[in-house]
Design a protein around this motif. Structure first.
Motif, PDB file in Angstrom:
ATOM      1  N   ILE A   1       0.865  -1.181   0.000  1.00 23.99           N
ATOM      2  CA  ILE A   1       0.000   0.000   0.000  1.00 23.99           C
ATOM      3  C   ILE A   1       0.899   1.228   0.000  1.00 23.99           C
ATOM      4  O   ILE A   1       1.785   1.360   0.858  1.00 23.99           O
ATOM      5  N   TYR A   2       0.666   2.145  -0.956  1.00 24.98           N
ATOM      6  CA  TYR A   2       1.546   3.306  -1.114  1.00 24.98           C
ATOM      7  C   TYR A   2       0.719   4.578  -1.322  1.00 24.98           C
ATOM      8  O   TYR A   2      -0.318   4.557  -1.979  1.00 24.98           O
ATOM      9  N   THR A   3       1.216   5.670  -0.774  1.00 28.27           N
ATOM     10  CA  THR A   3       0.648   6.991  -1.064  1.00 28.27           C
ATOM     11  C   THR A   3       1.799   7.940  -1.363  1.00 28.27           C
ATOM     12  O   THR A   3       2.804   7.956  -0.640  1.00 28.27           O
ATOM     13  N   ASN A   4       1.669   8.672  -2.458  1.00 24.92           N
ATOM     14  CA  ASN A   4       2.712   9.618  -2.886  1.00 24.92           C
ATOM     15  C   ASN A   4       4.081   8.942  -3.000  1.00 24.92           C
ATOM     16  O   ASN A   4       5.115   9.540  -2.690  1.00 24.92           O
ATOM     17  N   GLY A   5       4.074   7.691  -3.413  1.00 24.60           N
ATOM     18  CA  GLY A   5       5.319   6.962  -3.598  1.00 24.60           C
ATOM     19  C   GLY A   5       5.937   6.425  -2.321  1.00 24.60           C
ATOM     20  O   GLY A   5       6.960   5.750  -2.359  1.00 24.60           O
ATOM     21  N   GLU A   6       5.327   6.715  -1.175  1.00 27.26           N
ATOM     22  CA  GLU A   6       5.852   6.257   0.110  1.00 27.26           C
ATOM     23  C   GLU A   6       5.144   4.980   0.560  1.00 27.26           C
ATOM     24  O   GLU A   6       3.937   4.817   0.346  1.00 27.26           O
ATOM     25  N   VAL A   7       5.888   4.093   1.198  1.00 23.24           N
ATOM     26  CA  VAL A   7       5.324   2.827   1.661  1.00 23.24           C
ATOM     27  C   VAL A   7       4.474   3.049   2.909  1.00 23.24           C
ATOM     28  O   VAL A   7       4.945   3.579   3.909  1.00 23.24           O
ATOM     29  N   VAL A   8       3.211   2.640   2.829  1.00 28.87           N
ATOM     30  CA  VAL A   8       2.345   2.635   4.005  1.00 28.87           C
ATOM     31  C   VAL A   8       2.448   1.273   4.692  1.00 28.87           C
ATOM     32  O   VAL A   8       2.595   1.177   5.906  1.00 28.87           O
ATOM     33  N   LYS A   9       2.387   0.211   3.870  1.00 30.71           N
ATOM     34  CA  LYS A   9       2.462  -1.142   4.419  1.00 30.71           C
ATOM     35  C   LYS A   9       2.789  -2.125   3.313  1.00 30.71           C
ATOM     36  O   LYS A   9       2.294  -1.996   2.191  1.00 30.71           O
ATOM     37  N   GLU A  10       3.621  -3.108   3.613  1.00 31.28           N
ATOM     38  CA  GLU A  10       3.866  -4.241   2.735  1.00 31.28           C
ATOM     39  C   GLU A  10       3.766  -5.494   3.585  1.00 31.28           C
ATOM     40  O   GLU A  10       4.490  -5.617   4.585  1.00 31.28           O
ATOM     41  N   ALA A  11       2.858  -6.407   3.219  1.00 29.65           N
ATOM     42  CA  ALA A  11       2.632  -7.558   4.093  1.00 29.65           C
ATOM     43  C   ALA A  11       1.912  -8.673   3.355  1.00 29.65           C
ATOM     44  O   ALA A  11       1.338  -8.477   2.281  1.00 29.65           O
ATOM     45  N   HIS A  12       1.957  -9.850   3.971  1.00 34.07           N
ATOM     46  CA  HIS A  12       1.132 -10.985   3.565  1.00 34.07           C
ATOM     47  C   HIS A  12      -0.106 -10.922   4.442  1.00 34.07           C
ATOM     48  O   HIS A  12      -0.011 -10.922   5.673  1.00 34.07           O
ATOM     49  N   MET A  13      -1.284 -10.830   3.835  1.00 37.21           N
ATOM     50  CA  MET A  13      -2.514 -10.670   4.620  1.00 37.21           C
ATOM     51  C   MET A  13      -3.698 -11.231   3.851  1.00 37.21           C
ATOM     52  O   MET A  13      -3.596 -11.538   2.655  1.00 37.21           O
ATOM     53  N   SER A  14      -4.821 -11.363   4.543  1.00 40.63           N
ATOM     54  CA  SER A  14      -6.032 -11.791   3.859  1.00 40.63           C
ATOM     55  C   SER A  14      -6.537 -10.648   2.992  1.00 40.63           C
ATOM     56  O   SER A  14      -6.309  -9.471   3.310  1.00 40.63           O
ATOM     57  N   LEU A  15      -7.226 -10.988   1.922  1.00 44.75           N
ATOM     58  CA  LEU A  15      -7.796  -9.957   1.064  1.00 44.75           C
ATOM     59  C   LEU A  15      -8.814  -9.130   1.840  1.00 44.75           C
ATOM     60  O   LEU A  15      -8.913  -7.920   1.663  1.00 44.75           O
ATOM     61  N   VAL A  16      -9.545  -9.777   2.734  1.00 44.98           N
ATOM     62  CA  VAL A  16     -10.532  -9.073   3.565  1.00 44.98           C
ATOM     63  C   VAL A  16      -9.854  -7.983   4.386  1.00 44.98           C
ATOM     64  O   VAL A  16     -10.321  -6.840   4.452  1.00 44.98           O
ATOM     65  N   GLU A  17      -8.738  -8.333   5.028  1.00 45.38           N
ATOM     66  CA  GLU A  17      -8.003  -7.350   5.840  1.00 45.38           C
ATOM     67  C   GLU A  17      -7.480  -6.204   4.980  1.00 45.38           C
ATOM     68  O   GLU A  17      -7.547  -5.030   5.362  1.00 45.38           O
ATOM     69  N   LEU A  18      -6.961  -6.533   3.797  1.00 44.98           N
ATOM     70  CA  LEU A  18      -6.450  -5.501   2.900  1.00 44.98           C
ATOM     71  C   LEU A  18      -7.549  -4.523   2.505  1.00 44.98           C
ATOM     72  O   LEU A  18      -7.364  -3.299   2.559  1.00 44.98           O
ATOM     73  N   LEU A  19      -8.699  -5.048   2.117  1.00 49.59           N
ATOM     74  CA  LEU A  19      -9.792  -4.188   1.677  1.00 49.59           C
ATOM     75  C   LEU A  19     -10.323  -3.328   2.820  1.00 49.59           C
ATOM     76  O   LEU A  19     -10.663  -2.155   2.618  1.00 49.59           O
ATOM     77  N   GLU A  20     -10.369  -3.878   4.010  1.00 51.59           N
ATOM     78  CA  GLU A  20     -10.783  -3.086   5.175  1.00 51.59           C
ATOM     79  C   GLU A  20      -9.795  -1.951   5.425  1.00 51.59           C
ATOM     80  O   GLU A  20     -10.187  -0.825   5.751  1.00 51.59           O
ATOM     81  N   THR A  21      -8.510  -2.244   5.243  1.00 48.50           N
ATOM     82  CA  THR A  21      -7.469  -1.241   5.490  1.00 48.50           C
ATOM     83  C   THR A  21      -7.574  -0.082   4.504  1.00 48.50           C
ATOM     84  O   THR A  21      -7.614   1.084   4.900  1.00 48.50           O
ATOM     85  N   VAL A  22      -7.628  -0.385   3.206  1.00 51.40           N
ATOM     86  CA  VAL A  22      -7.651   0.690   2.207  1.00 51.40           C
ATOM     87  C   VAL A  22      -8.992   1.420   2.208  1.00 51.40           C
ATOM     88  O   VAL A  22      -9.059   2.633   1.959  1.00 51.40           O
ATOM     89  N   ASP A  23     -10.066   0.696   2.516  1.00 51.80           N
ATOM     90  CA  ASP A  23     -11.380   1.340   2.594  1.00 51.80           C
ATOM     91  C   ASP A  23     -11.401   2.369   3.712  1.00 51.80           C
ATOM     92  O   ASP A  23     -11.971   3.465   3.571  1.00 51.80           O
ATOM     93  N   GLY A  24     -10.749   2.031   4.824  1.00 55.43           N
ATOM     94  CA  GLY A  24     -10.710   2.936   5.967  1.00 55.43           C
ATOM     95  C   GLY A  24      -9.844   4.166   5.765  1.00 55.43           C
ATOM     96  O   GLY A  24      -9.926   5.132   6.539  1.00 55.43           O
ATOM     97  N   MET A  25      -9.009   4.158   4.717  1.00 60.13           N
ATOM     98  CA  MET A  25      -8.136   5.302   4.461  1.00 60.13           C
ATOM     99  C   MET A  25      -8.876   6.430   3.737  1.00 60.13           C
ATOM    100  O   MET A  25      -8.382   7.546   3.642  1.00 60.13           O
ATOM    101  N   GLY A  26     -10.062   6.124   3.198  1.00 62.02           N
ATOM    102  CA  GLY A  26     -10.928   7.154   2.643  1.00 62.02           C
ATOM    103  C   GLY A  26     -10.413   7.886   1.419  1.00 62.02           C
ATOM    104  O   GLY A  26     -10.709   9.070   1.238  1.00 62.02           O
ATOM    105  N   GLN A  27      -9.638   7.210   0.590  1.00 64.11           N
ATOM    106  CA  GLN A  27      -9.109   7.839  -0.627  1.00 64.11           C
ATOM    107  C   GLN A  27      -9.389   6.948  -1.834  1.00 64.11           C
ATOM    108  O   GLN A  27      -9.654   5.749  -1.679  1.00 64.11           O
ATOM    109  N   PRO A  28      -9.312   7.510  -3.045  1.00 67.51           N
ATOM    110  CA  PRO A  28      -9.401   6.663  -4.241  1.00 67.51           C
ATOM    111  C   PRO A  28      -8.268   5.642  -4.232  1.00 67.51           C
ATOM    112  O   PRO A  28      -7.170   5.927  -3.747  1.00 67.51           O
ATOM    113  N   VAL A  29      -8.536   4.458  -4.784  1.00 66.35           N
ATOM    114  CA  VAL A  29      -7.553   3.374  -4.755  1.00 66.35           C
ATOM    115  C   VAL A  29      -7.336   2.838  -6.169  1.00 66.35           C
ATOM    116  O   VAL A  29      -8.299   2.603  -6.906  1.00 66.35           O
TER     117      VAL A  29
END
Length: 228
Positions: free
Chosen positions: A125-153
């Motif tokens: 997950i990146y914003t403005n070229g900076e790393v927010v998170k890199e991980a092995h995770m469930s797709l459900v967790e990933l979608l919850e994370t980016v959805d909660g950031m409130g930005q276009p994806v």
């Protein structure tokens, strides 16, 4: 300065030769050809087309994972062997960051994914070229994370197609995906990212799997049994 870039992290194979900021030759393929067989011939052919001899290379850039355990090891091993043999610097870059580098001007969240089976993904997950998170995770967790950031994806990667239905269902109108031409990793992008990173001692570069290998997992299970 002449760079060779190598990415064998997953099914796609990406090789590039860049001289003084100019891409002399680049190869991309998503054909299911074993990297142990196809990578060195692809490198040799690309160097030949670019009229570059191996001893003219000044640096190596290699994608160091995550991805296929075997694929990552092949690229890292070839890169390290060339760097050590030619006595030139080597730089390793996250394979997820290489994918995300296909969308440098997107205003919002760039999410690079690789399928990791059983409902899981390798995700960056990146914003403005900076790393927010890199991980092995469930797709459900990933979608919850980016959805909660409130930005276009923007989702990047050939494996986005596998999960697109679920991604679209959760994120709705706020999500987009790259066109096919920008879903494959680019070794030229890999080299651009490597130029911004300090070289590492060739012996210190190791694959970054972001999860334990199956052999390690089995060993840990055995150890736990023996302790009980």
């Amino acid at each position: 300065m002449i760079w060779l870039g190598i990415d064998t992290s997953n099914t796609p194979l990406a090789i590039a030769v860049v001289k003084d900021g100019q891409v002399l030759a680049e190869y991309k393929s998503s054909l299911k050809i074993t990297h142990s067989i196809g990578t060195m011939p692809a490198i040799e052919e690309l160097l030949k087309k670019a009229d570059i001899k191996p001893n003219e290379l000044d640096a190596i850039a290699v994608a160091n994972g995550p991805g296929s355990y075997t694929g990552v090891r092949i690229g890292v091993t070839i890169g390290k062997t060339l760097a050590w043999t030619l006595n030139i610097p080597i730089v390793s870059v996250s394979s997820l960051q290489v994918l995300a580098g296909n969308a440098p001007y997107f205003s919002g969240i760039v999410c690079a994914i690789m399928d990791a089976r059983r409902g899981n993904v390798f995700a960056g997950i990146y914003t403005n070229g900076e790393v927010v998170k890199e991980a092995h995770m469930s797709l459900v967790e990933l979608l919850e994370t980016v959805d909660g950031m409130g930005q276009p994806v923007l989702f990047v990667g050939t494996d986005v197609e596998i999960h697109w239905g679920q991604i679209k269902e959760v994120l709705g109108d706020k999500v987009q995906r790259t066109d096919a031409g920008f879903s494959l990793p680019s070794a030229a992008v890999l080299i651009d990212l490597a130029k911004k990173t300090e070289p590492t001692d060739v012996h210190a570069i190791v694959p970054e799997y972001l999860r334990v290998t199956e052999a390690e997992a089995n060993w840990l299970k055995e150890q736990k049994k023996n302790e009980n």
